[in-house]
Design an enzyme around this catalytic site. Structure first.
Site, short mmCIF file in Angstrom:
data_model
loop_
_atom_site.label_atom_id
_atom_site.label_comp_id
_atom_site.label_asym_id
_atom_site.label_seq_id
_atom_site.Cartn_x
_atom_site.Cartn_y
_atom_site.Cartn_z
N TRP A 1 -9.51 8.11 -7.69
CA TRP A 1 -10.73 8.44 -8.44
C TRP A 1 -10.65 7.94 -9.88
CZ3 TRP A 1 -15.55 9.72 -7.25
CH2 TRP A 1 -15.80 10.08 -5.92
N TRP B 1 -15.54 11.90 -12.63
CA TRP B 1 -14.71 11.60 -11.45
C TRP B 1 -14.13 12.87 -10.83
CZ3 TRP B 1 -9.70 13.29 -11.60
CH2 TRP B 1 -9.13 13.52 -12.86
N TRP C 1 -20.63 12.66 -19.41
CA TRP C 1 -21.13 12.34 -18.07
C TRP C 1 -22.42 13.14 -17.85
CZ3 TRP C 1 -18.09 8.80 -15.41
CH2 TRP C 1 -16.79 8.63 -15.87
N TRP D 1 1.84 1.84 -3.42
CA TRP D 1 0.77 2.48 -4.22
C TRP D 1 0.88 4.00 -4.09
CZ3 TRP D 1 -2.34 1.28 -8.03
CH2 TRP D 1 -2.76 -0.04 -8.21
N ASN E 1 -10.52 2.71 3.04
CA ASN E 1 -10.16 2.55 1.62
C ASN E 1 -11.21 1.77 0.82
OD1 ASN E 1 -8.28 2.67 -0.69
ND2 ASN E 1 -8.18 0.46 -0.39
N GLU F 1 0.84 -1.21 0.00
CA GLU F 1 0.00 0.00 0.00
C GLU F 1 0.87 1.26 0.00
OE1 GLU F 1 -3.28 -0.21 -0.55
OE2 GLU F 1 -2.74 -2.30 -0.70
C1 LIG Z 1 -11.25 7.39 -4.48
C2 LIG Z 1 -10.04 7.33 -3.58
C3 LIG Z 1 -9.49 8.49 -3.07
C4 LIG Z 1 -8.37 8.45 -2.24
N1 LIG Z 1 -7.84 9.62 -1.77
C5 LIG Z 1 -6.73 9.59 -0.99
C6 LIG Z 1 -6.15 10.79 -0.49
O1 LIG Z 1 -6.58 11.91 -0.80
N2 LIG Z 1 -5.09 10.69 0.34
C7 LIG Z 1 -4.55 9.48 0.69
O2 LIG Z 1 -3.58 9.45 1.45
N3 LIG Z 1 -5.05 8.33 0.20
C8 LIG Z 1 -6.13 8.35 -0.60
N4 LIG Z 1 -6.66 7.17 -1.05
C9 LIG Z 1 -5.98 5.90 -0.75
C10 LIG Z 1 -6.44 5.16 0.52
O3 LIG Z 1 -7.83 5.04 0.55
C11 LIG Z 1 -5.98 5.82 1.81
O4 LIG Z 1 -4.60 6.10 1.74
C12 LIG Z 1 -6.20 4.92 3.02
O5 LIG Z 1 -7.55 4.59 3.14
C13 LIG Z 1 -5.72 5.64 4.26
O6 LIG Z 1 -5.96 4.87 5.41
P1 LIG Z 1 -4.73 4.28 6.24
O7 LIG Z 1 -3.75 5.34 6.53
O8 LIG Z 1 -5.31 3.56 7.41
O9 LIG Z 1 -4.12 3.27 5.22
P2 LIG Z 1 -3.29 1.91 5.41
O10 LIG Z 1 -4.14 0.81 4.86
O11 LIG Z 1 -2.77 1.74 6.76
O12 LIG Z 1 -2.09 2.12 4.37
C14 LIG Z 1 -0.87 2.80 4.76
C15 LIG Z 1 -0.60 3.98 3.86
O13 LIG Z 1 -0.41 3.56 2.52
C16 LIG Z 1 -0.92 4.55 1.63
N5 LIG Z 1 -2.01 3.97 0.86
C17 LIG Z 1 -2.85 2.97 1.24
N6 LIG Z 1 -3.69 2.65 0.24
C18 LIG Z 1 -3.39 3.46 -0.79
C19 LIG Z 1 -3.91 3.64 -2.09
N7 LIG Z 1 -4.91 2.88 -2.57
N8 LIG Z 1 -3.39 4.60 -2.89
C20 LIG Z 1 -2.36 5.36 -2.44
N9 LIG Z 1 -1.82 5.25 -1.21
C21 LIG Z 1 -2.33 4.31 -0.40
C22 LIG Z 1 -1.44 5.69 2.49
O14 LIG Z 1 -0.43 6.67 2.61
C23 LIG Z 1 -1.73 5.00 3.82
O15 LIG Z 1 -1.68 5.86 4.93
C24 LIG Z 1 -7.79 7.19 -1.91
C25 LIG Z 1 -8.36 6.02 -2.43
C26 LIG Z 1 -9.47 6.08 -3.25
C27 LIG Z 1 -10.06 4.80 -3.79
#
Ligand SMILES: Cc1cc2nc3c(=O)[nH]c(=O)nc-3n(C[C@H](O)[C@H](O)[C@H](O)COP(=O)(O)OP(=O)(O)OC[C@H]3O[C@@H](n4cnc5c(N)ncnc54)[C@H](O)[C@@H]3O)c2cc1C
Length: 471
Positions: free
Chosen positions: A381, A358, A305, A277, A340, A274
């Site tokens: 998005w 989007w 759209w 990502w 997420n 993650e």
């Molecule tokens: C539509 C959409 C919009 C999003 N907008 C953002 C946003 O503005 N800012 C943001 O930080 N993340 C965003 N994410 C990614 C992800 O949803 C969040 O990072 C995550 O839910 C944060 O929770 P956590 O810190 O507990 O993540 P954990 O599951 O603990 O993951 C650890 C870290 O990995 C990174 N990460 C995890 N999943 C993703 C992912 N899919 N894409 C990129 N980085 C990821 C984040 O920095 C996160 O803090 C988005 C995802 C979607 C589908």
């Protein structure tokens, strides 16, 4: 005495801050500065939401206190032109060197290029450092020296490079000599036009350290199993910290590696993935800056759209009639954070079921999220809309009912945010419109009165969305 100015942008910490540590080595004394950029950091701009503003301002207060322990004053400049304001401050302080950690968003890159030009004209040296990522966009390229556009090979290359060059921690910066320059007060939320909000997680670098510690001690082992269940606190909740830089990406990656991310520990391995990502989306935005407003896949840029205001309003007001979507929208609006799995479900629902561009959802999330990060938000998005890099193919439209039944089988999460559905039996919790009228009365939830009827039929909306993309 040689004074160096360190410009804080999204690196709100003293520990393991590459440019700040360098500043203390380059000068006899260090002064720090943060700009309240009035083009985006006030409520009136509609660009930074109340939760992110609250998180940043609270974390800045803690940063200022931590800097004071190192005798580094933190100046606050409120300005619509940070480049001029920073160079003006440098002149006042007779500073010849400014340090900063590099940013990778298109607008930030343009601003830093302007800073470099104007600083050079004034004989000021800008020293910029890699800090917010493990590998910058041009450090991981394909065999033919092109950027990756698919995540899996990017991740393989990223992991191989990490194996060759383990992360280095910048440690704590050296103490500066005592100075007569005083720190400025950090503005409060109200002065920037924001309402008061209650933050759901601890702030600042201490808050980040506590969250990481809890995650490593209690959750990382089960992360690969729990990360998709919104009712379970199985994720790190570090995203707002990573976005503000109250924790470094190196600390997170090192923790994942220590927990066996490279040697087959499922939870740690998935968590590291993650974090990759996050870096993947930064790399994509760097190489393809047009993707912050246009489809990555150009063939999808001219999709029509419908953008129906009444449907968008229902989504925004948690009135879609689909409990998992509505509960998720309440979660983001009441806490500034959304799980997420729910970000994917709500984003797909808005773009596919409600036929909304989007970019509209991306802008709404920008205003609501405490962890807003342009690269990850745009990436998420575009992935959900099916227009991005490595996106969900257009014919794969998430079914909000099946998703809910799979990831919130008892409706625990839904009921937490929609108390109106508290007494709805398990069999109907994700399809309350199917409850017979007698059952609706018995559980005190009349559909269309206590909880909205669904605004679209998913099965029909799905067929229309696929037909649109195919055409
Ligand atoms: C539509 C959409 C919009 C999003 N907008 C953002 C946003 O503005 N800012 C943001 O930080 N993340 C965003 N994410 C990614 C992800 O949803 C969040 O990072 C995550 O839910 C944060 O929770 P956590 O810190 O507990 O993540 P954990 O599951 O603990 O993951 C650890 C870290 O990995 C990174 N990460 C995890 N999943 C993703 C992912 N899919 N894409 C990129 N980085 C990821 C984040 O920095 C996160 O803090 C988005 C995802 C979607 C589908």
């Amino acid at each position: 005495m040689r004074t160096v100015l360190h410009w804080f942008r999204r690196d709100f910490r003293v520990r393991d801050n590459t440019a700040l540590a360098a500043a203390t080595r380059l000068g006899d004394a260090v002064v720090a500065v943060f700009c309240i950029d009035t083009r985006w950091f006030t409520a009136a701009t509609g660009k930074t939401g109340a939760y992110q503003a609250a998180f940043w301002l609270t974390s800045l207060k803690e940063l200022s206190a931590a800097l004071a322990d190192l005798n580094i004053p933190l100046k606050i400049l409120t300005t619509a032109d940070p480049v001029q304001a920073i160079l003006g401050l440098a002149k006042c302080l007779d500073v010849r060197t400014i340090t900063l950690n590099r940013e990778y968003e298109p607008a930030q890159i343009a601003q830093d290029q302007r800073l470099a030009r104007e600083a050079e004209n004034r004989g000021v040296d800008i020293k910029s450092f890699k800090d917010g990522v493990i590998f910058e966009a041009f450090e991981i390229l394909t065999g033919s020296e092109n950027p990756y556009t698919i995540f899996s090979p990017y991740k393989r290359a990223w992991l191989a490079k990490l194996g060759q060059s383990p992360v280095q921690n910048a440690g704590l910066p050296a103490k500066s000599p005592v100075t007569s320059i005083s720190s400025d007060p950090i503005p409060d939320l109200e002065s920037l036009g924001y309402p008061a909000v209650t933050l759901p997680i601890p702030t600042g670098q201490r808050g980040a350290a506590a969250l990481l510690d809890t995650f490593i001690q209690k959750k990382i082992k089960f992360y690969h199993k729990d990360r998709d269940i919104p009712a379970v606190p199985g994720v790190s909740q570090l995203s707002a910290h990573l976005a503000a830089g109250t924790i470094s990406i190196r600390q997170c990656v090192a923790a994942a590696v220590n927990q066996g991310a490279m040697t087959g520990n499922g939870g740690a391995e998935t968590w590291l993935s993650e974090l990759i990502w996050r870096e993947f989306y930064r790399m994509v935005l760097y190489h393809y800056p047009h993707t912050c407003h246009s489809a990555f896949q150009k063939k999808y840029e001219h999709l029509a759209w419908e953008n129906k205001p009444e449907l968008i309003a229902a989504w925004c007001q948690a009135r879609t009639g689909y409990p998992i979507v509505d509960a998720a929208i309440r979660q983001i609006q009441q806490t500034g954070w959304m799980h997420n799995r729910l970000r994917m479900i709500t984003a797909m629902f808005l773009t596919k079921d409600l036929d909304t561009h989007w970019r509209i959802g991306e802008q709404l999330f920008m205003q609501w999220l405490m962890d807003y990060d342009q690269a990850s938000n745009v990436g998420g998005w575009q992935w959900s809309a099916g227009t991005g890099t490595d996106a969900a193919p257009y014919f794969r439209v998430m079914n909000p009912i099946l998703q809910a039944q799979r990831f919130d089988p008892d409706g625990t999460f839904v009921k937490r945010f929609i108390p109106e559905l508290a007494n709805v039996p398990r069999d109907f919790i994700h399809t309350p419109w199917e409850m017979p009228p007698l059952l609706q009365s018995q559980c005190g939830c009349i559909i269309g009165q206590d909880y909205p009827a669904r605004i679209v039929d998913h099965a029909t909306a799905r067929i229309q969305a696929i037909a649109k993309f195919r055409a």
